[in-house]
Design a protein around this motif. Structure first.
Motif, PDB file in Angstrom:
ATOM      1  N   TYR A   3     -15.372   2.014 -25.522  1.00  0.00           N
ATOM      2  CA  TYR A   3     -15.062   2.909 -24.410  1.00  0.00           C
ATOM      3  C   TYR A   3     -13.648   3.480 -24.504  1.00  0.00           C
ATOM      4  O   TYR A   3     -13.368   4.546 -23.961  1.00  0.00           O
TER       5      TYR A   3
ATOM      6  N   GLN B 256     -14.268   6.482 -26.633  1.00  0.00           N
ATOM      7  CA  GLN B 256     -14.910   7.525 -25.839  1.00  0.00           C
ATOM      8  C   GLN B 256     -13.920   8.176 -24.877  1.00  0.00           C
ATOM      9  O   GLN B 256     -14.048   9.368 -24.552  1.00  0.00           O
ATOM     10  N   GLY B 257     -12.934   7.415 -24.416  1.00  0.00           N
ATOM     11  CA  GLY B 257     -11.893   7.998 -23.586  1.00  0.00           C
ATOM     12  C   GLY B 257     -11.117   9.074 -24.333  1.00  0.00           C
ATOM     13  O   GLY B 257     -10.805  10.139 -23.779  1.00  0.00           O
TER      14      GLY B 257
ATOM     15  N   LEU C 218     -13.247  12.113 -24.563  1.00  0.00           N
ATOM     16  CA  LEU C 218     -13.299  12.854 -23.298  1.00  0.00           C
ATOM     17  C   LEU C 218     -12.103  13.792 -23.183  1.00  0.00           C
ATOM     18  O   LEU C 218     -12.237  14.940 -22.733  1.00  0.00           O
TER      19      LEU C 218
ATOM     20  N   PHE D  60     -17.233   8.654 -18.713  1.00  0.00           N
ATOM     21  CA  PHE D  60     -16.403   7.531 -19.153  1.00  0.00           C
ATOM     22  C   PHE D  60     -16.794   6.257 -18.413  1.00  0.00           C
ATOM     23  O   PHE D  60     -16.781   5.165 -18.984  1.00  0.00           O
TER      24      PHE D  60
ATOM     25  N   VAL E 287     -19.863   9.664 -23.425  1.00  0.00           N
ATOM     26  CA  VAL E 287     -19.015  10.787 -23.801  1.00  0.00           C
ATOM     27  C   VAL E 287     -19.431  11.393 -25.140  1.00  0.00           C
ATOM     28  O   VAL E 287     -19.188  12.584 -25.387  1.00  0.00           O
TER      29      VAL E 287
END
Length: 246
Positions: free
Chosen positions: A64, A67-68, A71, A89, A144
Motif C-alpha cells: 500500500y 500504491q500511495g 496515486l 488508497f 490504485v
C-alpha cells in the motif's frame, strides 16, 4: 417452465460482498503463490521484493505504500483532484492488512517438494484470479493499480490493452532491477510469473462469465452506490472488463 434472466440467479445483492470476497481471495492467492516460490504476478512482485529488502516493512505495508506513490502519479497525470479517488488508497490499505493477516496465518506452511510448490502456486493462482473477477463486479473503489492505468488512458487516449500491457511489463522490469540491486539475483520473478501472465486473463474471464450467470451484483446499499458508483473506480472497472474482451 425454464427460467431465464434474473430468475436464474442463486445469490442477490452482492455488490458490496464482491469487494470483501475479492480482497480475501486475492490476498489468499498471493500468499499461496509466495509459499510456492515459483514466482509471483508482475504487479505484486515489486512490493514483495521491497518487503524482503526492508525487513521493517511487511508485504502488505510495502504494497500500500507503493500504491500511495502511484496515486500521487495518477493525480499528476490527470491534472485534477477528486478526493474520492483517495478511497482507492483505503482499498489498498484494507488489502494490505488482509494480506499480512493471511501471510501470518499461513506462516507454518512450507513446501517440501517441487510437486508441493507447484500445487501451492496453482491453487494460489486460481484463488487470485477468482478474487480479481469478484473485484470486477463491485462498485466500491478498486486499488490504485487500476486507477493509475485508467489515468494514463484518459490523458493520452492510448488503447487500454496496450497501456495495461506496458504497465505490467514496467512492473516486471522494475522487479528485475530491484532484485538485482538488493540481492544480486532474481527474487519473486520466475516461471510462475510467466504462467500468471499467460493464463490469469483466461481464468478471470471464465470466472466472470459464471458469476454474471448465477450472482446478482446489484448494491445492497443504494445510497452507498450513489456515492461511489460513478467515479474513476467505476471507469477503471469497466476498462478492466474491456481489456478481457480485447
Amino acid at each position: 417452465m425454464k427460467q431465464n434472466g434474473p430468475d436464474k440467479k442463486l445469490f442477490y445483492r452482492w455488490g458490496e460482498a464482491a469487494f470483501a470476497l475479492g480482497t480475501f481471495f486475492i490476498a489468499l492467492g498471493v500468499s499461496l503463490m509466495e509459499k510456492g516460490g515459483l514466482g509471483m504476478s508482475m504487479v505484486t512482485s515489486q512490493s514483495y521484493i521491497i518487503s524482503l529488502a526492508a525487513p521493517f516493512l511487511t508485504f502488505g505495508m510495502a504494497d500500500y505504500m507503493l500504491q500511495g506513490l502511484l496515486l500521487i502519479g495518477y493525480y499528476i497525470i490527470v491534472r485534477r483532484f477528486d478526493w474520492r479517488n483517495m478511497l482507492s488508497f483505503a482499498s489498498a490499505v484494507i488489502f494490505g492488512v488482509a494480506l499480512d493477516g493471511i501471510m501470518w496465518a499461513l506462516r507454518d506452511i512450507q513446501a517440501a517438494s517441487l510437486a508441493q510448490r507447484i500445487l501451492l502456486f496453482a491453487i494460489g493462482m486460481l484463488f487470485n484470479s477468482l478474487g480479481v473477477a469478484f473485484f470486477f463486479q463491485t462498485y466500491l473503489p478498486l486499488q490504485v493499480y487500476e486507477l493509475f492505468v485508467t489515468g494514463i488512458v484518459e490523458r493520452t487516449g492510448w488503447r487500454l490493452h496496450r497501456v495495461k500491457t506496458g504497465f505490467d511489463l514496467g512492473c516486471c522490469l522494475s522487479s528485475v532491477i530491484l532484485s538485482l540491486i538488493f540481492f544480486g539475483r532474481l527474487r519473486a520473478i520466475g516461471v510462475g510469473t510467466v504462467v500468471c501472465a499467460l493464463f490469469s486473463g483466461t481464468l478471470i474471464g471464465l470466472y466472470t462469465k459464471a458469476m454474471q450467470r448465477y450472482i446478482d451484483f446489484s448494491p445492497a446499499c443504494p445510497k452507498l452506490y450513489a456515492f461511489f458508483g460513478k467515479g474513476a473506480g467505476e471507469r477503471a472497472r469497466q476498462n478492466d472488463i474491456q481489456t478481457l474482451e480485447e
